[in-house]
Write a protein that holds these residues in place. Sequence first.
Motif, PDB file in Angstrom:
ATOM      1  N   GLU B  62       0.831  -1.247  -0.115  1.00 45.35           N
ATOM      2  CA  GLU B  62       0.082   0.109   0.017  1.00 45.35           C
ATOM      3  C   GLU B  62       0.963   1.225  -0.093  1.00 45.35           C
ATOM      4  N   ILE B  63       0.092   2.175  -0.361  1.00 41.92           N
ATOM      5  CA  ILE B  63       0.964   3.488  -0.538  1.00 41.92           C
ATOM      6  C   ILE B  63      -0.097   4.711   0.161  1.00 41.92           C
ATOM      7  N   ILE B  64       0.376   5.332   1.211  1.00 40.63           N
ATOM      8  CA  ILE B  64      -0.213   6.498   1.680  1.00 40.63           C
ATOM      9  C   ILE B  64      -0.221   7.750   0.826  1.00 40.63           C
ATOM     10  N   THR B  65      -1.260   8.324   0.197  1.00 40.77           N
ATOM     11  CA  THR B  65      -0.922   9.467  -0.663  1.00 40.77           C
ATOM     12  C   THR B  65      -1.197  10.701   0.138  1.00 40.77           C
ATOM     13  N   ASN B  66      -0.862  11.701  -0.432  1.00 40.94           N
ATOM     14  CA  ASN B  66      -1.119  13.175   0.116  1.00 40.94           C
ATOM     15  C   ASN B  66      -2.605  13.443   0.202  1.00 40.94           C
ATOM     16  N   ASP B  67      -3.482  12.863  -0.547  1.00 40.88           N
ATOM     17  CA  ASP B  67      -4.957  12.925  -0.433  1.00 40.88           C
ATOM     18  C   ASP B  67      -5.615  11.966   0.657  1.00 40.88           C
ATOM     19  N   ASP B  68      -4.859  11.166   1.268  1.00 40.97           N
ATOM     20  CA  ASP B  68      -5.278  10.429   2.380  1.00 40.97           C
ATOM     21  C   ASP B  68      -5.313  11.236   3.765  1.00 40.97           C
ATOM     22  N   LYS B  69      -6.395  10.998   4.487  1.00 40.51           N
ATOM     23  CA  LYS B  69      -6.647  11.436   5.848  1.00 40.51           C
ATOM     24  C   LYS B  69      -5.323  10.906   6.726  1.00 40.51           C
ATOM     25  N   PRO B  70      -4.653  11.760   7.272  1.00 42.97           N
ATOM     26  CA  PRO B  70      -3.415  11.090   8.049  1.00 42.97           C
ATOM     27  C   PRO B  70      -3.699  10.162   9.079  1.00 42.97           C
ATOM     28  N   VAL B  71      -4.904  10.354   9.930  1.00 42.27           N
ATOM     29  CA  VAL B  71      -4.972   9.282  11.190  1.00 42.27           C
ATOM     30  C   VAL B  71      -5.445   7.952  10.496  1.00 42.27           C
ATOM     31  N   LYS B  72      -6.463   8.187   9.793  1.00 41.30           N
ATOM     32  CA  LYS B  72      -7.241   7.092   9.162  1.00 41.30           C
ATOM     33  C   LYS B  72      -6.042   6.146   8.299  1.00 41.30           C
ATOM     34  N   ALA B  73      -5.445   6.899   7.552  1.00 45.29           N
ATOM     35  CA  ALA B  73      -4.306   6.359   6.665  1.00 45.29           C
ATOM     36  C   ALA B  73      -3.534   5.490   7.676  1.00 45.29           C
ATOM     37  N   ILE B  74      -2.866   6.165   8.577  1.00 41.46           N
ATOM     38  CA  ILE B  74      -2.227   5.346   9.480  1.00 41.46           C
ATOM     39  C   ILE B  74      -2.913   3.990  10.147  1.00 41.46           C
ATOM     40  N   LYS B  75      -4.075   4.005  10.450  1.00 44.97           N
ATOM     41  CA  LYS B  75      -4.749   3.260  11.199  1.00 44.97           C
ATOM     42  C   LYS B  75      -5.090   2.274  10.231  1.00 44.97           C
ATOM     43  N   THR B  76      -5.469   2.426   9.019  1.00 39.43           N
ATOM     44  CA  THR B  76      -6.112   1.437   7.981  1.00 39.43           C
ATOM     45  C   THR B  76      -4.884   0.875   7.016  1.00 39.43           C
ATOM     46  N   LYS B  77      -3.797   1.667   6.448  1.00 41.84           N
ATOM     47  CA  LYS B  77      -3.137   1.300   5.364  1.00 41.84           C
ATOM     48  C   LYS B  77      -1.900   0.501   6.318  1.00 41.84           C
ATOM     49  N   SER B  78      -2.235  -0.533   6.744  1.00 43.96           N
ATOM     50  CA  SER B  78      -1.078  -1.212   7.691  1.00 43.96           C
ATOM     51  C   SER B  78       0.034  -1.859   6.935  1.00 43.96           C
ATOM     52  N   ASP B  79      -0.119  -2.041   5.524  1.00 42.93           N
ATOM     53  CA  ASP B  79       0.872  -2.450   4.573  1.00 42.93           C
ATOM     54  C   ASP B  79       1.451  -1.467   3.777  1.00 42.93           C
ATOM     55  N   SER B  80       1.264  -0.201   4.301  1.00 45.78           N
ATOM     56  CA  SER B  80       2.149   0.762   3.383  1.00 45.78           C
ATOM     57  C   SER B  80       3.331   0.958   3.797  1.00 45.78           C
ATOM     58  N   SER B  81       4.194   1.424   2.947  1.00 47.39           N
ATOM     59  CA  SER B  81       5.588   1.770   3.097  1.00 47.39           C
ATOM     60  C   SER B  81       5.855   2.360   4.319  1.00 47.39           C
ATOM     61  N   MET B  82       5.064   3.322   4.753  1.00 47.38           N
ATOM     62  CA  MET B  82       5.093   4.374   5.712  1.00 47.38           C
ATOM     63  C   MET B  82       5.014   3.555   7.123  1.00 47.38           C
ATOM     64  N   VAL B  83       3.790   2.877   7.172  1.00 46.60           N
ATOM     65  CA  VAL B  83       3.612   2.095   8.313  1.00 46.60           C
ATOM     66  C   VAL B  83       4.478   1.056   8.593  1.00 46.60           C
ATOM     67  N   VAL B  84       4.779   0.237   7.477  1.00 47.70           N
ATOM     68  CA  VAL B  84       5.965  -0.798   8.198  1.00 47.70           C
ATOM     69  C   VAL B  84       7.008  -0.236   8.170  1.00 47.70           C
ATOM     70  N   GLY B  85       7.510   0.809   7.679  1.00 44.93           N
ATOM     71  CA  GLY B  85       8.861   1.321   8.012  1.00 44.93           C
ATOM     72  C   GLY B  85       8.720   1.864   9.629  1.00 44.93           C
ATOM     73  N   LEU B  86       7.517   2.490  10.043  1.00 46.63           N
ATOM     74  CA  LEU B  86       7.986   3.012  11.392  1.00 46.63           C
ATOM     75  C   LEU B  86       7.825   1.901  12.301  1.00 46.63           C
ATOM     76  N   LYS B  87       7.060   0.956  11.983  1.00 45.40           N
ATOM     77  CA  LYS B  87       6.898  -0.245  12.789  1.00 45.40           C
ATOM     78  C   LYS B  87       8.413  -0.803  13.085  1.00 45.40           C
ATOM     79  N   ALA B  88       9.131  -1.090  11.971  1.00 46.22           N
ATOM     80  CA  ALA B  88      10.496  -1.506  12.010  1.00 46.22           C
ATOM     81  C   ALA B  88      11.188  -0.702  13.076  1.00 46.22           C
ATOM     82  N   LEU B  89      10.995   0.454  12.868  1.00 44.81           N
ATOM     83  CA  LEU B  89      11.696   1.559  13.571  1.00 44.81           C
ATOM     84  C   LEU B  89      11.248   1.185  15.235  1.00 44.81           C
ATOM     85  N   ARG B  90      10.111   1.107  15.567  1.00 48.30           N
ATOM     86  CA  ARG B  90       9.878   0.924  16.761  1.00 48.30           C
ATOM     87  C   ARG B  90      10.559  -0.480  17.447  1.00 48.30           C
ATOM     88  N   LYS B  91      10.546  -1.550  16.534  1.00 51.52           N
ATOM     89  CA  LYS B  91      10.966  -2.741  16.772  1.00 51.52           C
ATOM     90  C   LYS B  91      12.429  -2.547  16.905  1.00 51.52           C
TER      91      LYS B  91
END
Lengths: 342, 342
Positions: B62-91
């Motif tokens: 998945e990709i989070i685009t500039n048109d996505d609502k930020p909080v919703k995108a983070i919560k729903t697009k769990s296989d986006s490059s951004m969310v997966v990267g952030l989770k890797a950082l946390r881990k």
Amino acid sequence: MKIGFDAMGGDHAPVETVKGAIESLDDFEGDIVLYGDEQKIVSELAKYKFNTDRIEVVHTTEIITNDDKPVKAIKTKSDSSMVVGLKALRKGDIDAFVSAGNTGALLAGGLFKVGRIKGINRPALCTIYPTMGKASVLVDAGANAECKPRNLIEFAYMGSIYAERVLKLTKPRVALANIGAEETKGTQLYIETHALLKEADLNFVGNVEGRDIPAGKVDVIVADGFTGNIILKLTEGVAGTLIDGIKNAIVSSTKGKIGGVLIKKNLSVFKKQIDYTEYGGAPLLGVNGLVVKAHGSSNAKAFRNAIKYAKIGVETELVDEIKMKIAKLAPVIEIEDDNSAS
Amino acid sequence: MKIGFDAMGGDHAPVETVKGAIESLDDFEGDIVLYGDEQKIVSELAKYKFNTDRIEVVHTTEIITNDDKPVKAIKTKSDSSMVVGLKALRKGDIDAFVSAGNTGALLAGGLFKVGRIKGINRPALCTIYPTMGKASVLVDAGANAECKPRNLIEFAYMGSIYAERVLKLTKPRVALANIGAEETKGTQLYIETHALLKEADLNFVGNVEGRDIPAGKVDVIVADGFTGNIILKLTEGVAGTLIDGIKNAIVSSTKGKIGGVLIKKNLSVFKKQIDYTEYGGAPLLGVNGLVVKAHGSSNAKAFRNAIKYAKIGVETELVDEIKMKIAKLAPVIEIEDDNSAS
């Protein structure tokens, strides 16, 4: 028409104030009343040839300096050039008053000595924001750091009238300074103001981001006085720093220096387009008379232009127009204010 | 060291993201993990020769685009490059994560997926503000439109630590963006913050006006996110408009054109001094990991520099330093917050 002018205000008074006053006689038919130390003014006037019927000097014994506390100065220095001039405006002896003196004092003086227009909650400084080859209006440029939506709505109306009357723009495009295009952007103040502006009898075009302000895409930029003042001064700062940087870069090599000579004329034409001295004055809109603040570092040219814009303000009955518009809107604004008050 | 990089973020992804990643391999010893569409990334990687051991690709769908609502995108697009990267950082799989994607989503992702540092109320975007030949730091550049004094104090500490660690400045001069030099200037927020900063364990040099920000007189500019964002974007806008205006003025005559050729080299050196792509990234300070926001319009060079600064942040243990400092200060800040809460 009589325009009153604080001969003691600004960094270069009375040399540049008197020079500016003399030069401005070419721009209009009326007279100028100079307020200040008669002896000093007369000795400056002696340098020029002019129609003495058109310049009147009103002697005052005090000066409000930039170190003076604004409200205290207005209350205690009753024989200062600024206070005497503002009182003359209230009495109707003059049609407008221009000063480059202490900004805070001029704002306080506008409020206490001239008074607010009925229905206006907070008068605002409405400054010209020079963009590429044209002028926008920025309101509030710094009179009110803390604002409510009601204030920004008033600023929008007053700025729009100024742009229409004085800058001769048809249906000025009014925009709210903000950090994004969407109406949900910014602080609560900006979100509420945006919603109210959408319903206003204005050509409201939405938010304008910092990036787009200098491009001249809108005619009236509405902001609280804190944000407006930052916009104004930062623009001056970036432009000044950049031009200095470019100059230094150019003279850093012989080839560059030669190039610099060749582009000099083009750059001076360009500089004129963004030069604040071309516009010179910011009216304090919302007071019951035309009070114009000139830049503290104004030279004669800036003063001449400030007087010229004051003259246009008088001719186009700017203050009366604001009075009429606000009288029509007052009930609406009051309601909006009640709704938005927290 | 492993730096994670959102290969799908920004206007020019994945062409410029992959190019930037490859180029940045010359700047450090570590590895880069690219998050995004594997097929697209691999076909870009195929253009370059590089040590394949040093680039890892983690496929996301998945990709989070500039048109996505930020909080919703983070919560729903769990296989986006951004969310997966952030989770890797946390881990702890990566030491930092760089993205040029949706700013709001990255801020929300920093908060929800990485988490705040204990004691920090609001993470802030800390951006480089290029001044003449040197870099200042601006914090908050837009993460928090609405702020309390407590937040600005945190921004000041975090910005100072960033300037010290990453920009290698000794005793960075911390200043509060404001509309005048006096401590009584500005809104209630700024007046209260000024008083608290005077007592802080920082090299606080007072208020800085818009006019003085671009001159580089201070190292850390502290502002609420609304004001900070206006400062940042307005600076870009004024600089861009001015440079375009000067270019147009130069080419408006033959003589000018010749001059323009002669000064070209000097101007390009100058331009480099104020070029944001030289700095490239703004860390989201206050989250429990190094998250760096790159400009949406970043090219390979900007990405390379964003990665370089992320690398310095990891090397200098920026996040741990903030943690330690805030742990020491937390009780003080909490009390200040109670006092200032309205």
